[in-house]
Structure formats: structure tokens, C-alpha cells
Design an enzyme around this catalytic site. Structure first.
Site, PDB file in Angstrom:
ATOM      1  N   HIS A 179       0.721  -1.180  -0.097  1.00 52.55           N
ATOM      2  CA  HIS A 179       0.340   0.125  -0.079  1.00 52.55           C
ATOM      3  C   HIS A 179       1.049   1.323  -0.368  1.00 52.55           C
ATOM      4  CE1 HIS A 179      -3.254   2.429   1.561  1.00 52.55           C
ATOM      5  NE2 HIS A 179      -2.775   2.759   2.201  1.00 52.55           N
ATOM      6  N   GLU A 180       2.062   1.695   0.745  1.00 48.33           N
ATOM      7  CA  GLU A 180       2.511   2.718   0.827  1.00 48.33           C
ATOM      8  C   GLU A 180       3.401   2.449  -0.219  1.00 48.33           C
ATOM      9  OE1 GLU A 180       2.249   4.694   3.255  1.00 48.33           O
ATOM     10  OE2 GLU A 180       1.283   3.335   4.948  1.00 48.33           O
TER      11      GLU A 180
ATOM     12  N   HIS B  89       1.368   3.987  -2.781  1.00 44.29           N
ATOM     13  CA  HIS B  89       1.506   6.020  -2.222  1.00 44.29           C
ATOM     14  C   HIS B  89       2.778   6.496  -3.400  1.00 44.29           C
ATOM     15  CE1 HIS B  89      -1.476   6.589  -0.082  1.00 44.29           C
ATOM     16  NE2 HIS B  89      -1.489   5.871   0.751  1.00 44.29           N
TER      17      HIS B  89
ATOM     18  N   GLU C 240      -6.591   7.306  -1.351  1.00 47.15           N
ATOM     19  CA  GLU C 240      -6.467   5.748   0.104  1.00 47.15           C
ATOM     20  C   GLU C 240      -6.786   4.830  -1.088  1.00 47.15           C
ATOM     21  OE1 GLU C 240      -4.260   4.854   2.644  1.00 47.15           O
ATOM     22  OE2 GLU C 240      -3.919   7.331   2.032  1.00 47.15           O
TER      23      GLU C 240
END
Length: 290
Positions: free
Chosen positions: A147-148, A151, A224
Site C-alpha cells: 500500500h505504501e 503511494h 487511499e
């Protein structure tokens, strides 16, 4: 480089657009007719400088400030199996996402959380909390890391800076225009700026700033969902869902510091309009729908 060029192009485009709008509608002439002598072009340039300076500086020093505020231990020489696994996992995911290897760090915090920051996708930092490592399985941690990484790959830090800078420009510009109009039209100040200009400008800036922050938080919530989808493509949808469910179980854990909440995978319980993250249930539902 492309994102930086887009950043500069958007900044210029915004200034040109506002100038054109005011010229087309004769706004400056209308102000002059009412005794408001305001150089809108000069004010716009001033507002852009003020509006973007803070955002750009914040972006450039984001890694340094994150390390300092969260007391992040960067894993330059891994000392145990967990640290070695973290480095290998991030390296593999970075290759999958086609970005440079980020710095990897651990910070002491009871909440299971993680964040990514940095001024570009090849110069980033990905950090996880001790609470994350203690309360999640490896597959769940892998999903959070993915997930990071998403980003970083999506360039979310630069995009957030761009949006914040544009909104800051509008806030500074409009608050000064409102203050100037009130000063000249209502209080009939002919030269310089009276107390009304400063009072009205400050009040307007606070109100407009609150409205602008709602827009920034809306975009943050949107990104997100994108990062969840990106994380699912790297680590697997089931693992991403499992990680979010685990975060939901730990929502009562101490929240991340306010200055880091927007960069974390979960921001805790805050008011919806001012939340940097969507509700975990909605994020899980979006992943389940594919």
C-alpha cells in the site's frame, strides 16, 4: 521530472486562468469604478509565491521531518531476521512498482501503522511501526508495505503538494481581495490599508483555509482507495483485505501524530469531512468489489 514539470505548468496555468477570468469579466475595472485600486496580477503572483513556498519546502524536507518527528530507525545494516525480511520485501515490491529502492525504517508506536514520504518516487522513505510488526502476520505486513509503495509509485506526495499549493494560492488571493474591498468600499480607506483590511483578510483566510482543507482531505481519501488497489495488485487482494480488517480491530490503539496522519495507512477515528482516510469498512468493501 514529468511531475515537476506538471507542477510548474499547473502553477502557471492557474495564474493565467485567474488573470483571464478577471480580464474577461472586467473585474479589475469594476473594482476601480468603486474606488478599489488593486493590482490583481501582482497580487496573484504574490499569492502564488506564498501559496506554493510552504508546500514545496514541506515536500523537500518531508523525509527529514518524518524521521525526526517519529524517531525513525533507518535500516542501513539489518540486525535480525525481521529487519532483513522487511528490506527484501520492500526491495521486491519497489521493483514490481518500477521505482527506486526507498529507505526503510521502523518507529516505536503502539498503533499498527506505516507511512511513506519523500519528494519523488526514487527518493522515498517507507516506515512501519513496532505495533504493526507485533500485531500483524507477515502477509498482512506485506500488504501494508505494498500500500505504501503504491503511494510512492503514484506520486501522491507531489500531487498533494500541487493541490495544496493551488488551494493556498486561492486562499491568500481571495482573502486579500475581500479585505481590500471591505477596506475601500465599506470603511472608505483611500490610502494604504486600515485595520479592517487586516482583520477581514485574516478572518477570510481562516474560513477559506478550512474549506480548502476539506478539498485536500477529499483528495487524500480518494488516493487511499488507489493505494489499496495498488497494494492489492502487488501483495494480493485477500492479503490487503486481511490487513485492513486487522487495522479495524486495532482502531482504539493510540493514533498517529496529527502531522503524520495523512501519510499513514490508517488515521484512526476523526470527523469524516476532515479525515485524510476513508472508513476502513468502505476500503474493504471497495477491494471486495474488485
Amino acid at each position: 521530472m514529468f511531475r515537476i514539470l506538471m507542477f510548474l505548468a499547473t502553477n502557471i496555468a492557474v495564474m493565467v486562468l485567474i488573470s483571464l477570468v478577471f480580464s474577461l469579466f472586467g473585474f479589475q475595472g469594476l473594482l476601480a469604478q468603486n474606488g478599489v485600486d488593486l493590482d490583481l496580477q501582482a497580487l496573484l503572483v504574490y499569492s502564488a509565491v506564498i501559496g506554493f513556498s510552504g508546500s514545496i519546502i514541506s515536500l523537500l524536507i518531508s523525509k527529514f521531518m518524518a524521521k525526526r518527528s517519529m524517531n525513525v530507525h533507518v535500516l542501513e545494516h539489518p540486525e535480525n531476521d525481521t529487519e532483513r525480511w522487511l528490506l527484501r520485501t520492500v526491495e521486491r515490491q519497489a521493483e514490481q512498482a518500477n521505482i527506486g529502492m526507498p529507505e526503510v525504517g521502523i518507529f516505536v508506536h503502539a498503533s499498527p501503522n506505516a507511512f511513506a514520504t519523500g519528494w519523488n518516487k526514487n527518493n522515498a522513505l517507507v516506515a512501519v511501526s513496532t505495533g504493526l510488526l507485533e500485531n500483524m502476520t507477515q502477509s498482512e505486513v506485506e500488504a501494508v508495505l505494498a500500500h505504501e509503495i503504491s503511494h510512492v509509485a503514484n506520486g501522491d506526495m507531489v500531487t498533494m503538494t500541487l493541490i495544496q499549493g493551488v488551494l493556498n494560492t486561492f486562499v491568500v488571493f481571495l482573502s486579500r481581495v475581500i479585505g481590500h474591498v471591505v477596506d475601500r468600499v465599506v470603511f472608505k480607506v483611500e490610502r494604504g490599508h486600515g485595520p479592517a483590511f487586516w482583520i477581514v483578510s485574516i478572518i477570510s483566510q481562516v474560513i477559506l483555509g478550512i474549506l480548502a482543507s476539506m478539498i485536500v482531505m477529499w483528495f487524500s481519501r480518494y488516493r487511499e482507495f488507489r493505494a489499496d488497489a495498488g497494494g492489492a495488485s502487488i501483495a494480493g487482494r485477500n492479503n490487503m483485505i486481511a490487513a485492513l480488517k486487522r487495522l479495524k480491530q486495532n482502531q482504539d490503539a493510540p493514533p498517529m501524530p496529527e502531522e503524520m496522519a495523512a501519510f499513514a495507512i490508517s488515521a484512526g477515528k476523526v470527523q469524516k469531512l476532515f479525515s485524510s482516510h476513508p472508513p476502513l469498512d468502505k476500503r474493504i468493501e471497495a477491494l471486495q468489489k474488485g
